[in-house]
Design a protein around this motif. Structure first.
Motif, short mmCIF file in Angstrom:
data_model
loop_
_atom_site.label_atom_id
_atom_site.label_comp_id
_atom_site.label_asym_id
_atom_site.label_seq_id
_atom_site.Cartn_x
_atom_site.Cartn_y
_atom_site.Cartn_z
N ARG A 351 0.77 -1.20 -0.10
CA ARG A 351 0.19 0.22 -0.16
C ARG A 351 0.56 1.39 0.08
O ARG A 351 0.94 1.72 -0.90
CB ARG A 351 -0.87 -0.12 0.97
CG ARG A 351 -1.85 -1.12 1.34
CD ARG A 351 -2.76 -0.67 1.83
NE ARG A 351 -2.45 -1.47 3.74
CZ ARG A 351 -3.10 -2.56 4.09
NH1 ARG A 351 -3.29 -3.58 2.37
NH2 ARG A 351 -2.52 -3.17 5.10
N ALA A 377 -10.00 -10.89 -6.62
CA ALA A 377 -10.23 -9.47 -7.07
C ALA A 377 -10.56 -9.12 -5.32
O ALA A 377 -10.91 -7.87 -4.83
CB ALA A 377 -11.58 -9.43 -7.64
N GLU A 378 -11.46 -9.83 -4.90
CA GLU A 378 -12.44 -9.60 -3.59
C GLU A 378 -11.06 -9.62 -2.62
O GLU A 378 -10.87 -8.90 -1.81
CB GLU A 378 -13.52 -10.55 -3.03
CG GLU A 378 -14.62 -10.70 -3.63
CD GLU A 378 -15.77 -11.50 -3.56
OE1 GLU A 378 -15.38 -12.77 -3.00
OE2 GLU A 378 -15.78 -12.38 -3.78
N GLN A 381 -9.13 -5.70 -3.18
CA GLN A 381 -10.12 -5.20 -2.83
C GLN A 381 -10.40 -4.77 -0.99
O GLN A 381 -9.76 -4.09 -0.41
CB GLN A 381 -11.51 -4.83 -3.15
CG GLN A 381 -12.54 -3.95 -3.53
CD GLN A 381 -13.76 -4.21 -3.63
OE1 GLN A 381 -13.85 -5.49 -4.40
NE2 GLN A 381 -14.72 -3.18 -3.89
N LYS A 384 -6.95 -3.86 0.05
CA LYS A 384 -6.54 -2.63 0.19
C LYS A 384 -5.21 -2.28 -1.29
O LYS A 384 -4.47 -1.81 -0.90
CB LYS A 384 -7.02 -0.55 0.83
CG LYS A 384 -7.95 -0.74 1.34
CD LYS A 384 -8.30 0.33 2.35
CE LYS A 384 -10.13 0.36 2.49
NZ LYS A 384 -10.47 -0.62 3.70
#
Lengths: 526, 229
Positions: A351, A377-378, A381, A384
Motif C-alpha cells: 500500500r 479481486a475480493e 479489494q 486495499k
C-alpha cells in the motif's frame, strides 16, 4: 499437551478400529452364547422328554402289571402263580422284585427280596385308585440301592429307578428326576442337584458355581420335573466346533473391518489430506525471492514462494506439494492461501510503495477458474492493495495445457494485473503463439542462466530468448542468477531484471522489507 | 401273628364305664328324641341284650384304652411295631380303592386311619337314622377290616352345634350306635368296637352355616392298630 491434527486423526482411526473389533467380538460372543444356550436347551429338553416318557411308561406299566397280577386266577403262591411273577420280572430289567401279600404280610414272591420284606413306615402317595407308592429313600433301600415301591391290591413291585432311565441316554450328564415333587432318581447316585422348586424353567447359568442347570417340567399323567446339571467347561467343550466356526467368522469380520479402517485412514491420513488441512488451517507460509533491477541493483519486488512445514516439523518442498495440490484439485486453494499470506505480511508495504510488485505463481487451473479471479479481486479489494502490485506468474507448460488461455489472460489483465510467463524456454511455445497473448513479463528459466558460465551454445539460446522477448516488448526477468559473472553478462544483454542467490536467497517477510530498504538505499548512493 | 394277652393297663376305678347293650330288633330303628328343647332326662347308658352281644359306649379316652386292652387280651392279634406304618398305609389304600365314589373319606392320620361318613348323606338333622344306602358301604368296610384284622375300631358320633347340649350328646351316641349295629351285623365282633359320642365338640368345620353344619353331622370310624406290647 496439544495433539497434532495427524495424531488426532490417527487416534480417531485407532479408536474406531478398536471399537469395531470390540463390537465384532461382543457380537460374536453374544451370538455364540445364544446359539450354544439355545442348542443346549434343545438338547436337554429332548433328553428330559425322553426321560419323562420312559418314567411315565414304567409307572403306567407297573400299575397295569399289578392289576393284571391281581386278576390272575392261579392259586396264590402256587408254582403257576410264581411262574407268572417270574416272567413279569424277567421282561422288565428295572423290576427287581414282585411280591404277593395278604394285608401286611408278604406270602411269597420273586426277585431278590427273600428274607426281609420291605415295609416302609410311611407311604409317599396313597391314590384313590388304591395304588400306594413309596418313593426311593433309606426305608426302601436294599443293598445300598434305594428302590421305588409300588403296591396295588395283593401285589407289589420293587423298581430300581436308575434302571428306568436309559443309561446310554444319560452318559456323563448329571440328572435328577422328580415325580409329583419328590425325587425319584439321581444319576449318578449321590449327585446333589438343586430341587426343581428352586430353579426357573429352562436353562440357568450358575456362574458362581461354574455350572449350568436346566429344569424341564412335563405333566401328562404325573407332574414330572427333570433337573440336569453340568459344568460350564463341558458346555463349552460341547459347543467347541461352533466356537471354532464362529471364531473364524469373527476373525474374517475383524480383518474386513481393519481393511475398511485402513482404507479410510489411507485416504484421510494421506499427504494431500494433510495439505488440505494445512491450507484450511493457515499453516502455509511464504518466503520472498527478491527481484532486482540489474542496472541499478534496486529492489523492484519479489516472487512469493509457498512453504509448508508439517506439524512434526518436516518441511515439504514446493516441488512436492505444488504438483500434489494440482493433482488433488487444491491448486486454487493453495494459490489463494499464498496470496492471503502475502497480503497479510506485505499488505502495508504494497500500500505504501505502489511501485513494488509481488509475483504470485498460478497454476493452469487457476487461470480457468472463475472462482479464482473472483476471490483474487475480493481479497485485493479487502486488503486495499492495487491489482498492479500483484503480478501473476503462469508457467509456460500451463499455458499450453489450458484452453482459451488468451481470454483468461485478457480478463485478468483487465482487472489490472500484470502477467508473467514463468520458466520460459522449458516449453515449446512459439513466438507466434506468444504474440497472441497479452503478456507483460518473460522469466527466463534458471537452466539457461546456468549455461552462462559455460558460454558457447546455451548462451546463444538465451540470446535468442532475450531477442524474442525484446521483439515482443516484454520485460525480462532472469531466474537463478548465482554469480556476478552471470549478472554482468545479463546486464550486458540488456536484461532488465534478475533474481537469484547472487542477490539474495528467499527471505521471510520482515527480512525482505529490510533487505529491500537496504538495496534501495545503496542504489541511491551510487 | 401272635395272640397276646394284655394286662398292662389297670382298670380305672374312678371313671365309670357304662355299657349299653341294645336289643337289636329287626324293625326298631333307634329313633331320636323329639326336637330340641325336650329336657327329657333319659339316662343314655343302658345295658340291653343285643343278640347276646354287648356294644360298648365309652365316655372317656381311658375307657377306649380299656376296651383295647380287653380286646388284646381276648381275641385280638397284634402287629410288630415296625409293621404298623405299612399296615396302616396298605389298609388305607385298600379302603380308598373299595370306597371310591361312595363319598366316604379315608385318611391316615398318624398311626390311625379315619373313615368319615359325611353327615349330609348319612344323617338328617336331629336324626340317628342311617341312610339305607350306607348299608352296602359298611359291608365293604367290614370286609376290608376283617382282612386287616389287627385293629380296634372306635365308632365316633358327632352332631352339629344347634340345640341342647345334652340332647346332642345323646344324639351323637345314637348315631355311633346306629353305625356300630350295622358293623356288628356285617361281622365285626362287638369286642373289637368301642362307640363314643362327642356331641358337637369335635366339628370338622367352624362354619356355622347349613353346609358347615351338614359336614359336622357325621360318624367317623377310627381304626387303631393293635401293636404288640
Amino acid at each position: 499437551m496439544m495433539l497434532s491434527r495427524r495424531d488426532k486423526a490417527l487416534l480417531t482411526v485407532l479408536a474406531a478400529a478398536l471399537v469395531g473389533i470390540l463390537l465384532v467380538l461382543a457380537l460374536l460372543g453374544w451370538y455364540l452364547w445364544r446359539e450354544s444356550v439355545v442348542a443346549e436347551e434343545v438338547r436337554l429338553g429332548k433328553l428330559a422328554s425322553r426321560l419323562g416318557e420312559q418314567t411315565e411308561q414304567a409307572i403306567v406299566d407297573a400299575r397295569d402289571l399289578l392289576d393284571h397280577l391281581n386278576q390272575l386266577e392261579t392259586a396264590p403262591c402256587s408254582p403257576e402263580h410264581l411262574g407268572a411273577l417270574q416272567e413279569a420280572a424277567m421282561t422288565r430289567p428295572h423290576v427287581r422284585a414282585i411280591g404277593y401279600w395278604r394285608a401286611a404280610e408278604r406270602r411269597c414272591g420273586v426277585g431278590f427280596i427273600q428274607g426281609q420284606p420291605l415295609k416302609p413306615p410311611q407311604a409317599s402317595r396313597i391314590y384313590d385308585t388304591g395304588v400306594i407308592a413309596w418313593w426311593p429313600g433309606p426305608a426302601t433301600a436294599v443293598g445300598g440301592v434305594e428302590l421305588f415301591l409300588i403296591r396295588f391290591g395283593e401285589h407289589d413291585l420293587a423298581i430300581d429307578p436308575l434302571l428306568v432311565m436309559n443309561p446310554g441316554l444319560l452318559a456323563e450328564q448329571k440328572v435328577e428326576l422328580w415325580v409329583e415333587g419328590m425325587s425319584l432318581a439321581v444319576h449318578p447316585p449321590g449327585a446333589g442337584l438343586t430341587p426343581p422348586a428352586e430353579l426357573a424353567p429352562g436353562l440357568t447359568v450358575d456362574r458362581a458355581n461354574n455350572r449350568i442347570m436346566a429344569r424341564f417340567s412335563l405333566g401328562t399323567l404325573f407332574p414330572i420335573d427333570i433337573v440336569a446339571m453340568q459344568p460350564l467347561g463341558l458346555f463349552w467343550q460341547r459347543y467347541f466346533p461352533t466356537l471354532i466356526g464362529a471364531g473364524l467368522l469373527g476373525v474374517l469380520l475383524v480383518v474386513l473391518w481393519l481393511f475398511a479402517v485402513l482404507r479410510y485412514s489411507r485416504h484421510h491420513l494421506s499427504l494431500p489430506a494433510e495439505l488440505r488441512d494445512a491450507i484450511g488451517g493457515g499453516q502455509l507460509s511464504a518466503v520472498y525471492q527478491p527481484i532486482v533491477d540489474l542496472a541499478s541493483g534496486c529492489c523492484v519486488g519479489a516472487e512469493a514462494l509457498a512453504r509448508w512445514r508439517r506439524d512434526n516439523g518436516d518441511a515439504i518442498g514446493p516441488d512436492v506439494f505444488v504438483p500434489m495440490a494440482e493433482e488433488s484439485g487444491q491448486a486454487t486453494d493453495l494459490t489463494l492461501a499464498v496470496l492471503r499470506v502475502v497480503l497479510a505480511e506485505l499488505g502495508d508495504l504494497l500500500r505504501k510503495d505502489p511501485g513494488l510488485v509481488i509475483n504470485l505463481n498460478l497454476s493452469g487451473s487457476d487461470l480457468a477458474s472463475p472462482r479464482f479471479s473472483q476471490a483474487l479481486a475480493e481479497m485485493l479489494q479487502a486488503a486495499k492493495v492495487a491489482p498492479a502490485s500483484i503480478k501473476l506468474e503462469i508457467t509456460e507448460c500451463s499455458l499450453l495445457n489450458t484452453s482459451h488461455v488468451s481470454e483468461h489472460i485478457s480478463a485478468l489483465r483487465a482487472l489490472g494485473h500484470r502477467i508473467a510467463i514463468d520458466d520460459f524456454g522449458t516449453g515449446y511455445s512459439s513466438l507466434a503463439y506468444l504474440e497472441n497473448l497479452e503478456l507483460d513479463t518473460l522469466k527466463i528459466d534458471k537452466t539457461f542462466v546456468d549455461g552462462i558460465e559455460s558460454h558457447a551454445v546455451t548462451s546463444s539460446v538465451i540470446g535468442h530468448i532475450i531477442e524474442m522477448a525484446s521483439s515482443l516488448r516484454l520485460d525480462i526477468v532472469a531466474e537463478g542468477i548465482e554469480s556476478p559473472h552471470q549478472a554482468r553478462w545479463l546486464r550486458e544483454q540488456r536484461v532488465t531484471f534478475g533474481q537469484g542467490y547472487h542477490f539474495s536467497q528467499p527471505l521471510a517477510a520482515e527480512q525482505f522489507c529490510s533487505w529491500c530498504d537496504e538495496q534501495t538505499g545503496a542504489a541511491a548512493k551510487t | 401273628m401272635q395272640l397276646r394277652i394284655s394286662n398292662r393297663r389297670p382298670t380305672l376305678s374312678g371313671s365309670a364305664l357304662l355299657v349299653l347293650t341294645i336289643l337289636l330288633t329287626a324293625c326298631s330303628p333307634l329313633l331320636p328324641p323329639p326336637e330340641t328343647g325336650d329336657p327329657r332326662p333319659t339316662p343314655v347308658r343302658e345295658v340291653r341284650p343285643l343278640n347276646g352281644h354287648e356294644l360298648v359306649i365309652a365316655r372317656t379316652e381311658d375307657e377306649i384304652e380299656r376296651q383295647r386292652g380287653q380286646w388284646l387280651q381276648g381275641a385280638g392279634t397284634t402287629l410288630a411295631p415296625d409293621s404298623v406304618g405299612y399296615f396302616m398305609d396298605v389298609q388305607t389304600a385298600r379302603l380308598r380303592q373299595e370306597l371310591a365314589g361312595t363319598g366316604v373319606a379315608v385318611e391316615r392320620k398318624g398311626n390311625t386311619t379315619t373313615i368319615t361318613f359325611p353327615g349330609n348323606t348319612s344323617f338328617e338333622t336331629n336324626s340317628a337314622h342311617l341312610d339305607p344306602a350306607m348299608e352296602p358301604v359298611l359291608g365293604t368296610i367290614v370286609r376290608v377290616l376283617n382282612e386287616y384284622r389287627q385293629s380296634l375300631i372306635v365308632v365316633t358320633g358327632h352332631t352339629d352345634s344347634l340345640g341342647d347340649r345334652g340332647h346332642n350328646q345323646r344324639l351323637s351316641e345314637e348315631r355311633a350306635l346306629a353305625v356300630g349295629q350295622q358293623l356288628l351285623a356285617a361281622g365285626i365282633p362287638p369286642g373289637r368296637m368301642v362307640l363314643i359320642g362327642y356331641g358337637p365338640d369335635r366339628p370338622v368345620t367352624e362354619v356355622d352355616a347349613p353346609a358347615g353344619r351338614a359336614l359336622n353331622r357325621r360318624v367317623e370310624l377310627i381304626v387303631h392298630p393293635l401293636v404288640e406290647p
